[in-house]
Design a protein around this motif. Structure first.
Motif, PDB file in Angstrom:
ATOM      1  N   VAL A 109      -1.178 -15.270 -26.725  1.00 38.11           N
ATOM      2  CA  VAL A 109      -1.677 -15.894 -27.956  1.00 38.11           C
ATOM      3  C   VAL A 109      -3.017 -16.602 -27.713  1.00 38.11           C
ATOM      4  CG1 VAL A 109      -1.124 -17.593 -29.752  1.00 38.11           C
ATOM      5  CG2 VAL A 109       0.680 -16.148 -28.815  1.00 38.11           C
ATOM      6  N   TRP A 110      -3.294 -16.975 -26.464  1.00 41.95           N
ATOM      7  CA  TRP A 110      -4.499 -17.743 -26.148  1.00 41.95           C
ATOM      8  C   TRP A 110      -5.697 -16.802 -26.154  1.00 41.95           C
ATOM      9  CZ3 TRP A 110      -3.987 -22.526 -22.635  1.00 41.95           C
ATOM     10  CH2 TRP A 110      -2.745 -23.150 -22.839  1.00 41.95           C
ATOM     11  N   ASP A 132      -6.080 -19.786 -30.656  1.00 43.57           N
ATOM     12  CA  ASP A 132      -5.560 -18.434 -30.854  1.00 43.57           C
ATOM     13  C   ASP A 132      -6.616 -17.565 -31.529  1.00 43.57           C
ATOM     14  OD1 ASP A 132      -5.512 -19.014 -33.594  1.00 43.57           O
ATOM     15  OD2 ASP A 132      -3.348 -19.322 -33.672  1.00 43.57           O
ATOM     16  N   VAL A 138      -4.219 -24.077 -29.795  1.00 45.52           N
ATOM     17  CA  VAL A 138      -2.884 -23.866 -29.228  1.00 45.52           C
ATOM     18  C   VAL A 138      -2.546 -24.942 -28.200  1.00 45.52           C
ATOM     19  CG1 VAL A 138      -2.737 -21.388 -29.661  1.00 45.52           C
ATOM     20  CG2 VAL A 138      -3.759 -22.170 -27.535  1.00 45.52           C
ATOM     21  N   ALA A 175      -3.687 -13.410 -34.557  1.00 44.90           N
ATOM     22  CA  ALA A 175      -2.869 -14.591 -34.247  1.00 44.90           C
ATOM     23  C   ALA A 175      -1.437 -14.381 -34.665  1.00 44.90           C
ATOM     24  CB  ALA A 175      -3.433 -15.819 -34.938  1.00 44.90           C
ATOM     25  N   GLU A 178       0.821 -11.665 -32.413  1.00 38.92           N
ATOM     26  CA  GLU A 178       1.287 -11.999 -31.084  1.00 38.92           C
ATOM     27  C   GLU A 178       2.575 -12.822 -31.148  1.00 38.92           C
ATOM     28  OE1 GLU A 178       0.158 -10.670 -28.595  1.00 38.92           O
ATOM     29  OE2 GLU A 178      -1.957 -10.229 -28.825  1.00 38.92           O
ATOM     30  N   GLY A 180       4.527 -15.815 -30.447  1.00 42.22           N
ATOM     31  CA  GLY A 180       4.611 -17.217 -30.093  1.00 42.22           C
ATOM     32  C   GLY A 180       5.851 -17.835 -30.695  1.00 42.22           C
ATOM     33  N   ASN A 183       6.770 -17.122 -34.248  1.00 38.18           N
ATOM     34  CA  ASN A 183       7.001 -15.730 -34.610  1.00 38.18           C
ATOM     35  C   ASN A 183       8.490 -15.439 -34.561  1.00 38.18           C
ATOM     36  OD1 ASN A 183       4.935 -14.130 -35.457  1.00 38.18           O
ATOM     37  ND2 ASN A 183       5.172 -12.696 -33.780  1.00 38.18           N
ATOM     38  N   ARG A 262       1.221 -21.946 -32.114  1.00 35.04           N
ATOM     39  CA  ARG A 262       1.568 -20.537 -31.947  1.00 35.04           C
ATOM     40  C   ARG A 262       1.683 -20.153 -30.471  1.00 35.04           C
ATOM     41  NH1 ARG A 262      -2.316 -19.049 -36.391  1.00 35.04           N
ATOM     42  NH2 ARG A 262      -1.056 -18.482 -38.203  1.00 35.04           N
ATOM     43  N   GLY A 263       0.936 -20.825 -29.611  1.00 37.31           N
ATOM     44  CA  GLY A 263       0.876 -20.389 -28.219  1.00 37.31           C
ATOM     45  C   GLY A 263       1.483 -21.317 -27.204  1.00 37.31           C
TER      46      GLY A 263
END
Length: 359
Positions: A109-110, A132, A138, A175, A178, A180, A183, A262-263
């Motif tokens: 995610v990064w 992200d 993140v 974003a 991916e 994370g 998700n 997210r990450g």
């Protein structure tokens, strides 16, 4: 989608100079850009673009010593002072398992990284900031007076990108695609079988199996909680999180507090002491842990009971208007330990409201 023409880097820098006290996230929103674009506009002027090589970053940070780790989402900011030690590298998942800094990281995610220097009076504040593909933060690492500046500068030099342009390519789709923590299993229009859900839920032996169960049944978290029945999940008053924090502080009860971007998911484990409400925010302002939570963003709070091989464990989960989890709490425990009785009592006695039926 916003079709406005984005400001050029020199316009972004001018806006930053004209609004020195505005937070980066807020200024970026005012300009109609992402925070990553705001930071990138200053490349060559106190900002160095670095490659988001997460495994190299984590192993390099060990030598930097004491820093402040920051992970946030739209509604909660989680800050921990400590050392990046007990690092576990990995391409899909990486971890930091130190006493104070405890992270679960999703490296794919990064997408963008920067080393940032800011003058603050006679001081220079230094940080590493990662974003992200959509330009959302993140994770950030802020240096402290006790940090090893030589090790930090060596790490920045090792991660420095050959591309030092003052713009970055932003992709909303990248974003979201991916994997994370946000998700989660996508909800299905086809109704899942309640008996099947309850059967699978009852046979959980580890909290980490929960996501796999949701994915199999094509349910999101809140769909499952609405369906499963109040012996496993029940809706609480929106003030329950504030009430829990005050009770935990008064009773010196060690808790676990999870905030995710997210990450990255960042975790505090231990007691909390200083609870300070301020406007819509409730804040924990302890020596090595700060939490800032927008209580007015909370739309639902659930207490969730999951079976494990050590007996059931109970979480408190707050959700925003977009249906995403803002913050999650447990009583502090280690693998192989049963849940704390004081935490369980507190979670089960917070004010409830009637649970909605499955949507």
């Amino acid at each position: 989608m916003d079709q406005r023409v984005k400001p050029a880097p020199h316009e972004i820098r001018r806006a930053r100079a004209d609004n020195p006290k505005t937070r980066e996230r807020d200024l970026a929103a005012q300009l109609g850009i992402s925070e990553a674009e705001l930071v990138a506009a200053h490349c060559g002027d106190g900002v160095v673009c670095v490659e988001p090589r997460v495994n190299d970053l984590l192993t390099g940070l060990e030598a930097v010593g004491e820093v402040m780790a920051l992970t946030r989402n739209e509604s909660a900011v989680h800050e921990k002072i400590g050392v990046y030690d007990k690092v576990v590298t990995g391409n899909h998942n990486a971890m930091v398992l130190g006493e104070n800094i405890d992270l679960r990281i999703f490296p794919k995610v990064w997408a963008h990284g920067f080393a940032v220097e800011k003058r603050d009076g006679g001081d220079i504040r230094r940080s590493l900031q990662f974003f992200d593909a959509a330009g959302e933060a993140v994770h950030k690492v802020h240096l402290r007076p006790a940090s090893n500046l030589y090790a930090y500068q060596k790490l920045v030099a090792e991660l420095e990108s050959p591309n030092q342009e003052s713009t970055v390519a932003i992709s909303e789709e990248g974003a979201i695609s991916e994997g994370g923590p946000e998700n989660e299993a996508e909800a299905s229009d086809a109704p899942a079988d309640v008996d099947d859900l309850r059967d699978r839920w009852s046979r959980l032996t580890d909290v980490h199996q929960f996501f796999g169960m949701l994915k199999t049944l094509k349910l999101d978290r809140r769909q499952a909680m609405r369906m499963v029945g109040q012996d496993y999940a029940w809706l609480l008053d929106n003030d329950a999180v504030s009430a829990m924090l005050h009770h935990a502080a008064e009773g010196e009860m060690p808790i676990m507090c999870f905030v995710g971007s997210r990450g990255c998911i960042q975790i505090h484990s231990g007691p909390i002491k200083s609870i300070k409400p301020m406007g819509p925010w409730i804040n924990v302002l302890d020596e090595t842990f700060h939490l800032h939570l927008r209580t007015d963003h909370i739309q639902e709070v659930w207490a969730v009971r999951k079976p494990t091989k050590d007996g059931h464990v109970t979480s408190l989960e707050a959700y925003g208007a977009d249906g995403k989890m803002i913050i999650q709490f447990f009583g502090k425990r280690h693998e192989g330990e049963s849940e704390r009785e004081d935490w369980r009592f507190l979670a089960e006695n917070l004010p409830r409201i009637p649970s909605p039926t499955a949507a």
